[in-house]
Design a protein around this motif. Structure first.
Motif, mmCIF file in Angstrom:
data_model
loop_
_atom_site.group_PDB
_atom_site.id
_atom_site.type_symbol
_atom_site.label_atom_id
_atom_site.label_comp_id
_atom_site.label_asym_id
_atom_site.label_seq_id
_atom_site.Cartn_x
_atom_site.Cartn_y
_atom_site.Cartn_z
ATOM 1 N N VAL A 100 55.617 83.726 -2.479
ATOM 2 C CA VAL A 100 55.635 84.377 -1.175
ATOM 3 C C VAL A 100 57.087 84.672 -0.792
ATOM 4 C CG1 VAL A 100 54.891 84.255 1.226
ATOM 5 C CG2 VAL A 100 53.629 82.977 -0.534
ATOM 6 N N ASP A 101 57.385 85.968 -0.614
ATOM 7 C CA ASP A 101 58.748 86.390 -0.277
ATOM 8 C C ASP A 101 58.651 87.716 0.473
ATOM 9 O OD1 ASP A 101 61.495 87.520 -0.529
ATOM 10 O OD2 ASP A 101 61.805 85.870 -1.931
ATOM 11 N N ASP A 102 59.495 87.905 1.469
ATOM 12 C CA ASP A 102 59.451 89.145 2.248
ATOM 13 C C ASP A 102 60.302 90.260 1.652
ATOM 14 O OD1 ASP A 102 61.765 87.665 2.880
ATOM 15 O OD2 ASP A 102 61.937 88.596 4.843
ATOM 16 N N ASN A 103 60.988 90.008 0.556
ATOM 17 C CA ASN A 103 61.860 90.991 -0.059
ATOM 18 C C ASN A 103 61.188 91.598 -1.299
ATOM 19 O OD1 ASN A 103 63.870 92.261 -1.676
ATOM 20 N ND2 ASN A 103 65.464 91.061 -0.675
ATOM 21 N N PRO A 104 60.909 92.903 -1.287
ATOM 22 C CA PRO A 104 60.238 93.541 -2.430
ATOM 23 C C PRO A 104 61.016 93.405 -3.748
ATOM 24 C CG PRO A 104 60.431 95.082 -0.589
ATOM 25 C CD PRO A 104 61.164 93.847 -0.204
ATOM 26 N N ILE A 105 62.334 93.383 -3.676
ATOM 27 C CA ILE A 105 63.139 93.219 -4.896
ATOM 28 C C ILE A 105 62.850 91.863 -5.539
ATOM 29 C CG2 ILE A 105 65.502 92.993 -5.788
ATOM 30 C CD1 ILE A 105 66.314 95.064 -3.613
ATOM 31 N N ASN A 106 62.792 90.814 -4.718
ATOM 32 C CA ASN A 106 62.497 89.478 -5.250
ATOM 33 C C ASN A 106 61.086 89.403 -5.815
ATOM 34 O OD1 ASN A 106 65.056 88.539 -4.517
ATOM 35 N ND2 ASN A 106 64.343 87.866 -2.509
ATOM 36 N N LEU A 107 60.153 90.058 -5.143
ATOM 37 C CA LEU A 107 58.767 90.067 -5.635
ATOM 38 C C LEU A 107 58.678 90.791 -6.981
ATOM 39 C CD1 LEU A 107 56.931 90.806 -2.276
ATOM 40 C CD2 LEU A 107 57.008 88.617 -3.499
ATOM 41 N N ASN A 108 59.362 91.920 -7.099
ATOM 42 C CA ASN A 108 59.362 92.661 -8.362
ATOM 43 C C ASN A 108 60.039 91.866 -9.475
ATOM 44 O OD1 ASN A 108 57.966 94.871 -7.349
ATOM 45 N ND2 ASN A 108 59.837 95.901 -6.693
ATOM 46 N N GLU A 109 61.107 91.174 -9.136
ATOM 47 C CA GLU A 109 61.798 90.344 -10.129
ATOM 48 C C GLU A 109 60.885 89.213 -10.594
ATOM 49 O OE1 GLU A 109 65.795 87.585 -10.600
ATOM 50 O OE2 GLU A 109 65.613 88.864 -8.841
ATOM 51 N N ALA A 110 60.167 88.610 -9.663
ATOM 52 C CA ALA A 110 59.223 87.547 -10.034
ATOM 53 C C ALA A 110 58.169 88.073 -11.001
ATOM 54 C CB ALA A 110 58.563 86.970 -8.784
ATOM 55 N N LYS A 111 57.644 89.263 -10.721
ATOM 56 C CA LYS A 111 56.636 89.893 -11.585
ATOM 57 C C LYS A 111 57.200 90.234 -12.963
ATOM 58 C CE LYS A 111 52.418 90.821 -10.198
ATOM 59 N NZ LYS A 111 51.279 90.164 -10.827
ATOM 60 N N TYR A 112 58.457 90.615 -13.010
ATOM 61 C CA TYR A 112 59.099 90.942 -14.280
ATOM 62 C C TYR A 112 59.168 89.704 -15.173
ATOM 63 C CZ TYR A 112 62.584 92.310 -17.698
ATOM 64 O OH TYR A 112 63.252 92.555 -18.880
#
Length: 173
Positions: A100-112
């Motif tokens: 859970v994170d409000d920053n799309p960059i962090n979410l995309n990095e997690a998915k990567y």
């Protein structure tokens, strides 16, 4: 089934950016209540946050929830590898983890780094989260956390009480 939730702090657990403002601002009480309740039902919680570690720990201790997190990573480093590390330390599969994170960059990095992980950009999911009907497992993971800190080959050999003797074949007659 989600077994582990990894939380960002700024913008999720509290509104402000602690490292920039020095303050948490308003606390998201719904998140605090959810963490407490779901932990009692068997959900494991961790933290992956780019933040001032000492300040964040103090704030989490004030909220009386710091002890509910295992393998927290609070540091200024990329979140993708940190999330992967938390999952490995918990010995879980990516598909059993929610970040859970409000920053799309962090979410995309997690998915990567963890393609099978579930991601959420807000805390709205807590209203419909299907928590297991179990018991707290945090203490079991706290033991795993302590063991992982002592993990190295020298400690392993010392704890195993293995004795090794090397003899030169030519001098033994």
């Amino acid at each position: 089934m989600i077994k582990l939730i990894i939380w960002d702090l700024d913008g999720i657990v509290w509104r402000d950016d602690l490292s920039e403002t020095g303050s948490t601002g308003p606390i998201n009480q719904d998140v605090i209540d959810f963490i407490r309740k779901s932990e009692q039902l068997g959900i494991i919680h961790s933290i992956c946050s780019k933040n001032n570690k000492q300040r964040a720990i103090v704030e989490l201790q004030k909220l009386e929830i710091f002890n509910l997190f295992v393998f927290p990573i609070i540091e200024y480093s990329p979140k993708g590898p940190n999330i992967k590390s938390i999952i490995e330390n918990c010995q879980l599969r990516e598909q059993n983890v929610l970040f859970v994170d409000d920053n799309p960059i962090n979410l995309n990095e997690a998915k990567y780094y963890c393609p099978e992980i579930t991601i959420e950009s807000s805390t709205k999911f807590i209203d419909s989260f299907d928590a297991p009907q179990g018991n707290s497992r945090t203490e079991q993971y706290k033991i795993l956390e302590v063991k992982s800190k002592d993990k190295d080959n020298i400690n392993f050999l010392n704890d195993s009480k293995i004795n090794i003797a090397i003899y030169n074949k030519e001098t033994i007659l």
